[in-house]
Design a protein around this motif. Structure first.
Motif, PDB file in Angstrom:
ATOM      1  N   HIS A 371       0.766  -1.129  -0.011  1.00  0.00           N
ATOM      2  CA  HIS A 371      -0.060   0.076  -0.138  1.00  0.00           C
ATOM      3  C   HIS A 371       0.882   1.313  -0.085  1.00  0.00           C
ATOM      4  CE1 HIS A 371      -3.909   2.003   0.696  1.00  0.00           C
ATOM      5  NE2 HIS A 371      -3.175   2.874   1.512  1.00  0.00           N
ATOM      6  N   GLY A 372       0.745   1.992  -1.260  1.00  0.00           N
ATOM      7  CA  GLY A 372       1.629   2.868  -1.209  1.00  0.00           C
ATOM      8  C   GLY A 372       1.600   4.028  -2.406  1.00  0.00           C
ATOM      9  N   ASP A 373       2.338   4.880  -2.699  1.00  0.00           N
ATOM     10  CA  ASP A 373       2.320   5.691  -3.829  1.00  0.00           C
ATOM     11  C   ASP A 373       3.197   5.458  -4.721  1.00  0.00           C
ATOM     12  OD1 ASP A 373       2.971   8.009  -5.425  1.00  0.00           O
ATOM     13  OD2 ASP A 373       1.860   9.512  -4.214  1.00  0.00           O
ATOM     14  N   TYR A 374       2.712   4.860  -6.092  1.00  0.00           N
ATOM     15  CA  TYR A 374       3.568   4.257  -7.147  1.00  0.00           C
ATOM     16  C   TYR A 374       4.784   5.240  -7.648  1.00  0.00           C
ATOM     17  CZ  TYR A 374       4.452   1.867 -11.398  1.00  0.00           C
ATOM     18  OH  TYR A 374       5.163   0.998 -12.291  1.00  0.00           O
ATOM     19  N   GLY A 375       4.211   6.641  -7.991  1.00  0.00           N
ATOM     20  CA  GLY A 375       5.348   7.403  -8.342  1.00  0.00           C
ATOM     21  C   GLY A 375       6.478   7.897  -7.254  1.00  0.00           C
ATOM     22  N   ARG A 376       6.059   7.685  -6.129  1.00  0.00           N
ATOM     23  CA  ARG A 376       7.172   8.155  -5.178  1.00  0.00           C
ATOM     24  C   ARG A 376       8.029   7.000  -4.931  1.00  0.00           C
ATOM     25  NH1 ARG A 376       7.543  13.644  -4.930  1.00  0.00           N
ATOM     26  NH2 ARG A 376       5.310  14.663  -4.551  1.00  0.00           N
ATOM     27  N   LEU A 377       7.373   5.801  -4.778  1.00  0.00           N
ATOM     28  CA  LEU A 377       8.219   4.544  -4.443  1.00  0.00           C
ATOM     29  C   LEU A 377       9.226   4.438  -5.829  1.00  0.00           C
ATOM     30  CD1 LEU A 377       5.548   2.221  -2.912  1.00  0.00           C
ATOM     31  CD2 LEU A 377       7.398   3.184  -1.885  1.00  0.00           C
ATOM     32  N   ARG A 378       8.581   4.618  -7.056  1.00  0.00           N
ATOM     33  CA  ARG A 378       9.766   4.488  -8.089  1.00  0.00           C
ATOM     34  C   ARG A 378      10.529   5.536  -8.151  1.00  0.00           C
ATOM     35  NH1 ARG A 378      10.441   6.621 -13.021  1.00  0.00           N
ATOM     36  NH2 ARG A 378      10.481   4.978 -14.783  1.00  0.00           N
ATOM     37  N   GLN A 379      10.189   6.750  -7.672  1.00  0.00           N
ATOM     38  CA  GLN A 379      11.361   7.914  -7.576  1.00  0.00           C
ATOM     39  C   GLN A 379      12.138   7.575  -6.413  1.00  0.00           C
ATOM     40  OE1 GLN A 379       9.810  11.390  -5.874  1.00  0.00           O
ATOM     41  NE2 GLN A 379      11.666  12.524  -6.319  1.00  0.00           N
ATOM     42  N   MET A 380      11.819   6.750  -5.404  1.00  0.00           N
ATOM     43  CA  MET A 380      12.885   6.363  -4.494  1.00  0.00           C
ATOM     44  C   MET A 380      13.749   5.347  -4.889  1.00  0.00           C
ATOM     45  SD  MET A 380      11.810   4.508  -0.803  1.00  0.00           S
ATOM     46  CE  MET A 380      11.368   2.876  -1.598  1.00  0.00           C
ATOM     47  N   PHE A 381      13.449   4.287  -5.705  1.00  0.00           N
ATOM     48  CA  PHE A 381      14.393   3.215  -6.202  1.00  0.00           C
ATOM     49  C   PHE A 381      15.154   3.816  -7.201  1.00  0.00           C
ATOM     50  CE2 PHE A 381      10.809   0.362  -4.718  1.00  0.00           C
ATOM     51  CZ  PHE A 381      11.679  -0.213  -3.370  1.00  0.00           C
ATOM     52  N   MET A 382      14.792   4.842  -8.000  1.00  0.00           N
ATOM     53  CA  MET A 382      15.429   5.274  -8.967  1.00  0.00           C
ATOM     54  C   MET A 382      16.645   5.987  -8.524  1.00  0.00           C
ATOM     55  SD  MET A 382      15.609   5.532 -12.570  1.00  0.00           S
ATOM     56  CE  MET A 382      14.045   5.334 -13.198  1.00  0.00           C
ATOM     57  N   ILE A 383      16.566   6.811  -7.458  1.00  0.00           N
ATOM     58  CA  ILE A 383      17.667   7.518  -6.852  1.00  0.00           C
ATOM     59  C   ILE A 383      18.550   6.691  -6.396  1.00  0.00           C
ATOM     60  CG2 ILE A 383      18.083   8.941  -4.786  1.00  0.00           C
ATOM     61  CD1 ILE A 383      15.303  10.433  -4.817  1.00  0.00           C
ATOM     62  N   ILE A 450      15.777  12.994  -0.288  1.00  0.00           N
ATOM     63  CA  ILE A 450      14.497  12.673  -0.779  1.00  0.00           C
ATOM     64  C   ILE A 450      13.795  11.486  -0.850  1.00  0.00           C
ATOM     65  CG2 ILE A 450      12.920  12.723  -3.060  1.00  0.00           C
ATOM     66  CD1 ILE A 450      14.730  15.309  -3.798  1.00  0.00           C
ATOM     67  N   ALA A 451      14.937  10.551  -1.014  1.00  0.00           N
ATOM     68  CA  ALA A 451      14.648   8.882  -0.860  1.00  0.00           C
ATOM     69  C   ALA A 451      14.263   8.601   0.690  1.00  0.00           C
ATOM     70  CB  ALA A 451      15.837   8.087  -1.226  1.00  0.00           C
ATOM     71  N   LYS A 452      14.958   9.059   1.534  1.00  0.00           N
ATOM     72  CA  LYS A 452      14.910   9.051   2.917  1.00  0.00           C
ATOM     73  C   LYS A 452      13.615   9.378   3.428  1.00  0.00           C
ATOM     74  CE  LYS A 452      16.256   7.884   7.307  1.00  0.00           C
ATOM     75  NZ  LYS A 452      15.014   8.586   8.143  1.00  0.00           N
ATOM     76  N   GLN A 453      13.010  10.578   2.740  1.00  0.00           N
ATOM     77  CA  GLN A 453      11.666  10.966   3.018  1.00  0.00           C
ATOM     78  C   GLN A 453      10.532  10.371   2.536  1.00  0.00           C
ATOM     79  OE1 GLN A 453      10.739  13.567   5.300  1.00  0.00           O
ATOM     80  NE2 GLN A 453      12.967  13.861   5.663  1.00  0.00           N
ATOM     81  N   ILE A 454      10.611   9.779   1.461  1.00  0.00           N
ATOM     82  CA  ILE A 454       9.672   8.838   0.655  1.00  0.00           C
ATOM     83  C   ILE A 454       9.496   7.757   1.601  1.00  0.00           C
ATOM     84  CG2 ILE A 454       9.100   7.489  -1.409  1.00  0.00           C
ATOM     85  CD1 ILE A 454      10.547   9.640  -2.976  1.00  0.00           C
ATOM     86  N   ALA A 455      10.785   7.040   2.029  1.00  0.00           N
ATOM     87  CA  ALA A 455      10.761   5.782   2.626  1.00  0.00           C
ATOM     88  C   ALA A 455      10.035   5.968   4.053  1.00  0.00           C
ATOM     89  CB  ALA A 455      12.198   5.306   2.988  1.00  0.00           C
TER      90      ALA A 455
END
Length: 491
Positions: A371-383, A450-455
């Protein structure tokens, strides 16, 4: 004023005790006087009735046989000693009063009005008492009258028994003296009790006040040092805990101040370089110092690159600011986390191939519902994956692994670059932290933040580990796999 509460406490105790003693003293004096007088009067009545009965018997014997009159007269001679008081005999017919002790007599005219009333009541057969004879006796006295009967049962004479009340006054005086001594002892005990209360209550309050003064001066390390199992001890404990929280808040404030200063310093540094380069290039072009079209094209190309860097930096700052805002909502929905990892790898393949870096995926967990935000999770893994490819040397690989670790699901990204120094690992997720190298010259230093905030917004723990061999691993640990969390994470 020093020790003001001590003096007030002693004063309050003493005032309350004195007030109580005064009220108790008045009541004691009144009750004691009444009770003593009642007992004395009762005893006097008993004595008067007994003597009157004896005189009645002797009088009746005298009237029946003249030879037996000696007993009556002898009794009268010693009657004052027997009664232990002054005795009068009243003859109604003769209207005289015989004073036995002085062997004299008085007439009715010499008596006060109240005394005549007492004699009249006794002749009616009552045992009566009053203090109306005091003026005649020249001293405060209690008089008890008892009837003396003849052979026919008629009151022939009246016995008056007088007793001075000096004994009552003496008893009252002794009682008051005892009360005064008790009050003085009570005052001493009140003083001692006040000192004990001061030690138990006032001294801890003074310690709390001193600790509060230190805290007001900014010394949050101050402690009350009060250990009591009562309300004051609880108050001291709460104040100590407040000081701890204030100390933590002060430390956090200092940390935030430092972060703000570092942020201003970093953002100034990050903005100064491209702005300076762009300004210098524009000045050169404006002055016409460059006329060669190829060289001018190179200047334009460099300005575009610097402008893009500024744009990326500003966008990252806005992105980080939004994510750090607790009121900023992200779009949460049911999704397949494995698909996001696959798509991120596909997006990075072209960049990885240009560097001759191979991205390998090992999935030991299968499909992952999250359960999460698709775009934000993709951004996190991309970083994270972009950093891994960026710092990997040509011909190396980047390993992406999805696996279980003690009931938790973990997604890790490992590269074999030159690694991160141990002392730098705690700061990798801070804003503007970045390695100063040719590989990272275009980085803004905000990606990992940014990745840390998304996590954090997705309840995912992100960690960085690096070894001396040069391998660096960023891992994402999801919620525990359990029946209670199955609605959140299904594997």
């Amino acid at each position: 004023m020093k020790y003001k509460m001590t003096y007030r406490l002693i004063g309050y105790f003493s005032a309350v005790l004195l007030l109580f003693s005064a009220i108790a003293g008045v009541l004691f004096w009144a009750l004691f006087t009444w009770h003593t007088a009642e007992i004395h009067e009762k005893e006097l009545k008993t004595r008067a009735v007994s003597i009157a009965d004896t005189l009645s018997q002797l009088s009746q014997q005298k009237n029946r046989g003249r030879g037996k009159s000696g007993g009556y007269g002898a009794y009268l001679r010693f009657i004052d000693d027997i009664a232990m008081s002054e005795v009068w005999l009243v003859d109604e017919n003769a209207q005289t009063i015989q004073v036995c002790q002085k062997n004299t007599s008085l007439s009715y005219e010499e008596l006060p009005l109240g005394a005549e009333n007492l004699i009249k009541q006794v002749f009616e057969g009552d045992v009566v008492s009053n203090s109306e004879f005091s003026p005649v006796l020249d001293a405060p006295s209690i008089t008890v009258g008892a009837p003396i009967y003849d052979t026919e049962g008629i009151v022939a004479e009246v016995l008056l028994l007088h007793s001075p009340i000096n004994g009552i006054s003496s008893a009252q005086h002794d009682g008051i003296m005892i009360l005064v001594v008790c009050i003085l002892i009570a005052l001493l005990l009140a003083f001692i009790l006040s000192i004990l209360l001061v030690h138990h209550f006032i001294n801890p309050l003074k310690q709390i006040g001193l600790a509060a003064e230190k805290a007001m001066r900014g010394d949050f390390s101050a402690r009350t040092e009060v250990k009591q199992n009562d309300e004051i001890g609880a108050l001291a404990g709460n104040i100590d805990e407040l000081f701890v929280q204030l100390s933590n808040a002060e430390a956090e404030r200092e940390r935030l101040d430092k972060m703000r200063q570092d942020f201003v310093s970093n953002i100034s540094h990050e903005l100064r370089t491209p702005v300076t380069v762009i300004k210098g290039s524009l000045e050169v072009l404006d002055k016409g110092l460059i006329t060669d079209p190829a060289e001018m094209q190179e200047y334009f190309h460099q300005m575009i690159k610097d402008t893009s860097h500024l744009q990326r930096l500003i966008n990252d700052l806005l992105e980080l600011s939004r994510l750090q805002n607790a009121n900023f909502k992200i779009e949460m929905a049911e999704l397949n986390l494995t698909d996001i990892v696959h798509e991120t790898i596909r997006s990075m393949q072209r960049i990885a191939q240009q560097k001759q870096v191979e991205i390998q995926l090992l999935n030991e967990a299968g499909e992952i519902c999250f359960h999460g935000d698709y775009g934000r999770l993709r951004q996190m893994f991309m970083i994270i994956l972009d950093n891994a490819v960026k710092f990997s040397p040509p011909g190396s690989k980047v390993a992406v692994k999805i696996y279980h670790k003690r009931s938790r699901l973990v997604i890790s990204v490992t590269d074999w670059g030159k690694g991160i120094l141990p002392e730098e690992i705690p700061y990798v997720f801070e804003r503007f932290y970045k390695e100063r190298s040719e590989q990272n010259k275009s980085g803004s230093g905000l990606g990992l933040s940014i990745a840390k905030q998304i996590a954090d917004r997705h309840n995912i723990e992100i960690k960085c580990e690096s070894s001396a061999q040069g391998d660096t691993t960023f891992s994402f640990t999801l919620l525990p796999v359990s029946p209670q969390t199955k609605d959140v994470l299904n594997i």
